[in-house]
Design a protein around this motif. Structure first.
Motif, short mmCIF file in Angstrom:
data_model
loop_
_atom_site.label_atom_id
_atom_site.label_comp_id
_atom_site.label_asym_id
_atom_site.label_seq_id
_atom_site.Cartn_x
_atom_site.Cartn_y
_atom_site.Cartn_z
N TYR A 60 -2.54 14.83 0.58
CA TYR A 60 -1.76 16.06 0.75
C TYR A 60 -0.66 16.06 -0.29
O TYR A 60 0.14 15.11 -0.37
CB TYR A 60 -1.17 16.10 2.16
CG TYR A 60 -0.38 17.34 2.52
CD1 TYR A 60 -0.75 18.59 2.05
CD2 TYR A 60 0.74 17.25 3.34
CE1 TYR A 60 -0.03 19.72 2.38
CE2 TYR A 60 1.46 18.38 3.70
CZ TYR A 60 1.07 19.61 3.21
OH TYR A 60 1.79 20.74 3.55
N CYS A 103 0.03 4.56 -4.79
CA CYS A 103 0.60 5.46 -3.77
C CYS A 103 -0.16 6.78 -3.76
O CYS A 103 -0.54 7.29 -2.70
CB CYS A 103 2.08 5.69 -4.05
SG CYS A 103 2.87 6.84 -2.89
N ARG A 134 -3.43 6.78 -1.97
CA ARG A 134 -3.40 6.73 -0.51
C ARG A 134 -3.18 8.11 0.12
O ARG A 134 -3.32 8.27 1.33
CB ARG A 134 -2.28 5.79 -0.03
CG ARG A 134 -2.49 4.33 -0.39
CD ARG A 134 -1.54 3.44 0.41
NE ARG A 134 -0.14 3.76 0.17
CZ ARG A 134 0.61 3.20 -0.77
NH1 ARG A 134 0.08 2.29 -1.58
NH2 ARG A 134 1.88 3.52 -0.91
N LEU A 135 -2.82 9.07 -0.69
CA LEU A 135 -2.46 10.40 -0.19
C LEU A 135 -3.59 11.40 -0.39
O LEU A 135 -4.36 11.30 -1.34
CB LEU A 135 -1.19 10.90 -0.90
CG LEU A 135 0.05 10.00 -0.81
CD1 LEU A 135 1.16 10.57 -1.68
CD2 LEU A 135 0.51 9.86 0.63
N ARG A 161 1.37 12.86 8.58
CA ARG A 161 0.56 12.89 7.36
C ARG A 161 1.48 12.81 6.14
O ARG A 161 2.18 13.76 5.82
CB ARG A 161 -0.26 14.17 7.30
CG ARG A 161 -1.24 14.25 6.15
CD ARG A 161 -1.94 15.61 6.15
NE ARG A 161 -3.03 15.67 5.21
CZ ARG A 161 -3.73 16.78 4.95
NH1 ARG A 161 -3.43 17.91 5.60
NH2 ARG A 161 -4.72 16.76 4.08
N SER A 162 1.48 11.70 5.45
CA SER A 162 2.35 11.55 4.28
C SER A 162 1.90 12.48 3.17
O SER A 162 0.72 12.87 3.08
CB SER A 162 2.34 10.11 3.79
OG SER A 162 2.98 9.25 4.74
N ALA A 163 2.85 12.84 2.29
CA ALA A 163 2.57 13.78 1.22
C ALA A 163 3.24 13.32 -0.06
O ALA A 163 4.21 12.56 -0.04
CB ALA A 163 3.05 15.18 1.60
N GLY A 164 2.74 13.82 -1.18
CA GLY A 164 3.35 13.55 -2.47
C GLY A 164 3.82 14.85 -3.11
O GLY A 164 3.15 15.88 -3.01
N GLY A 204 5.20 10.89 8.83
CA GLY A 204 4.76 10.54 7.49
C GLY A 204 5.96 10.38 6.58
O GLY A 204 7.12 10.50 6.98
#
Length: 242
Positions: free
Chosen positions: A39, A33, A36-37, A89-92, A7
């Motif tokens: 997490y 953005c 889309r998250l 799993r991408s995160a911000g 991610g």
């Protein structure tokens, strides 16, 4: 079999003035953005929820995984929070206000992500440090941000004297902040202890409809009324020997 793609860690700016609509200071790309998250690694969950609500996140907030950064800043807890990102799993990362990672604990998350080989992507948004510097008219080629100065009166006066000396020697703008309810105390210390020809910019409530930004010499500030900065987020900028 090849490993699944990792991610991405996105650094998502939040508003300086939470009362404003997202369109006032947030690019559409940041909102998209965030949408889309699911997490988020955040400075405080309450503030992050307010940011995501402001950005009109399509998922109910209670269904999002919003995790506060641990009070202990060791590498192991941060690596544990980033394991889902490494697994795909991408995160911000969301700060309480402004750009995460700039005078903010999000910097430690970004550093840990780099150590784990995770891509870190900064997103465009408001930064009180840069906005204040832009409007101040002071040296934007060379500057230093010092965060909070000492609370004790004598120690604060000594710290300001040291910053003023450094500023004069390097022709460098010195930036610092104060807890909003102590703004007027900081201002009085500046007026009492800095040289009269030192330039001082006060940048308060940046991006708000009633924001206040003004640069004067310390001598000129002696007759100025600054009651409006009381209990408002404020950045102080100093340039000596200009």
């Amino acid at each position: 079999m090849s490993a699944p793609p990792q991610g991405v860690l996105y650094m998502l700016p939040s508003a300086l003035d939470s009362r404003a609509l997202w369109q006032a200071d947030t690019p559409a790309t940041v909102r998209e953005c965030a949408h889309r998250l699911d997490y988020f690694l955040v400075e405080s969950a309450k503030s992050a929820r307010a940011t995501l609500k402001r950005l009109e996140h399509p998922t109910p907030l209670r269904e999002l995984n919003i995790v506060e950064l641990p009070p202990e800043r060791g590498n192991a807890p941060l690596r544990a929070l980033l394991e889902p990102v490494r697994a795909g799993r991408s995160a911000g990362v969301i700060s309480d206000a402004g750009c995460p990672g700039v005078a903010d604990p999000g910097a430690l998350v970004a550093r840990a992500a780099h150590a784990m080989g995770i891509e870190v992507v900064p997103m465009v948004g408001p930064s009180s440090i840069l906005l204040g510097l832009m409007a101040s008219g002071l040296n934007g080629q060379s500057f230093a941000f010092h965060g909070y100065l000492p609370v004790d009166d004598a120690e604060r006066a000594r710290a300001l004297a040291a910053l003023e000396k450094t500023s004069a020697q390097l022709r460098q703008t010195q930036l610092f902040i104060e807890t909003p309810y102590r703004n007027l105390k900081m201002f009085e210390t500046l007026r009492a202890h800095c040289h009269g020809d030192t330039l001082l910019c006060i940048a308060s409530a940046l991006t708000a409809p009633d924001q206040y930004v003004r640069t004067l010499t310390v001598a000129q500030w002696k007759t100025a009324d600054v009651a409006r900065i009381d209990r408002r987020p404020t950045l102080f900028l100093m340039l000596a020997g200009a």
